[in-house]
Design a protein around this motif. Sequence first.
Motif, short mmCIF file in Angstrom:
data_model
loop_
_atom_site.label_atom_id
_atom_site.label_comp_id
_atom_site.label_asym_id
_atom_site.label_seq_id
_atom_site.Cartn_x
_atom_site.Cartn_y
_atom_site.Cartn_z
N ALA A 1 45.93 60.53 41.17
CA ALA A 1 45.34 59.56 40.24
C ALA A 1 45.76 58.14 40.60
O ALA A 1 44.93 57.22 40.61
N ILE A 2 47.02 57.96 40.93
CA ILE A 2 47.50 56.63 41.32
C ILE A 2 46.82 56.17 42.60
O ILE A 2 46.39 55.02 42.71
N LEU A 3 46.71 57.08 43.58
CA LEU A 3 46.03 56.75 44.84
C LEU A 3 44.58 56.34 44.59
O LEU A 3 44.11 55.31 45.10
N LYS A 4 43.87 57.12 43.78
CA LYS A 4 42.46 56.82 43.49
C LYS A 4 42.32 55.52 42.69
O LYS A 4 41.40 54.73 42.93
N ALA A 5 43.21 55.29 41.75
CA ALA A 5 43.16 54.04 40.98
C ALA A 5 43.42 52.84 41.88
O ALA A 5 42.76 51.80 41.75
N THR A 6 44.35 52.98 42.80
CA THR A 6 44.64 51.90 43.75
C THR A 6 43.43 51.62 44.63
O THR A 6 43.09 50.47 44.90
N GLU A 7 42.73 52.70 45.07
CA GLU A 7 41.51 52.53 45.86
C GLU A 7 40.44 51.80 45.05
O GLU A 7 39.73 50.93 45.57
N SER A 8 40.34 52.13 43.77
CA SER A 8 39.35 51.49 42.90
C SER A 8 39.63 49.99 42.77
O SER A 8 38.72 49.17 42.89
N ILE A 9 40.88 49.65 42.55
CA ILE A 9 41.26 48.23 42.43
C ILE A 9 41.00 47.49 43.73
O ILE A 9 40.44 46.40 43.75
N SER A 10 41.38 48.11 44.84
CA SER A 10 41.16 47.49 46.15
C SER A 10 39.68 47.27 46.41
O SER A 10 39.26 46.21 46.87
N HIS A 11 38.87 48.28 46.11
CA HIS A 11 37.43 48.17 46.31
C HIS A 11 36.84 47.04 45.44
O HIS A 11 36.01 46.27 45.89
N SER A 12 37.29 46.98 44.22
CA SER A 12 36.78 45.96 43.29
C SER A 12 37.12 44.56 43.78
O SER A 12 36.29 43.66 43.74
N ARG A 13 38.34 44.39 44.26
CA ARG A 13 38.76 43.06 44.77
C ARG A 13 37.97 42.68 46.01
O ARG A 13 37.66 41.51 46.21
N THR A 14 37.70 43.66 46.87
CA THR A 14 36.94 43.39 48.09
C THR A 14 35.55 42.92 47.74
O THR A 14 35.00 42.00 48.27
#
Length: 186
Positions: free
Chosen positions: A173-186
């Motif tokens: 869940a932490i990994l996926k949430a981090t990916e979501s945040i990274s994607h959003s910032r990109t």
Amino acid sequence: PMVLYWRGRINDALRRAFETARALQDTWASTFGNPHLGLALAASGRYAEAQRVFTEACQIGLKYENWKFHARALCMSAGFHLDVFDFESHQRIMQEALERARLVGFKPTIVQTSLDLVFNYTRRNQVPPDEKILSEIAEIIKEMGGCHRWLMEARLFHARAEVALACGKPDEAILKATESISHSRT
């Protein structure tokens, strides 16, 4: 108004949505634009006003048989029910919006409603009934472009994080949430 809403500038979104609603007095503006106003009203806690705006947009979509935007207005109208923990109303409205969107093949609303239904389950600490739905959503998203694709990809990452958490997999869940945040910032 939507871009302002996405950026969290709710008061600016409200102002712009009201201006737009006054300037465009036609059925298209009502079925397309009024849900933007409804989102901004709901985001500012003005739920009764938001519900009236969403209801008007849905009724106009029905009256003029604008099925795609009727489904879209239904979908957008359900969001605040999830925010106030009215899971049953949220699920009922989203399922109706999903059925209507599927009937006319309106992919943005199919994706949005499907993701929101996943969030409905995970917010109740349940696993969605069919986990392959996220893979199906991902395939539909690949066919989309513009801001819809970016937004829906970010929401898909977010949904995968919540599903992992609901399945008792906090590291994933932490990994996926981090990916979501990274994607959003990109």
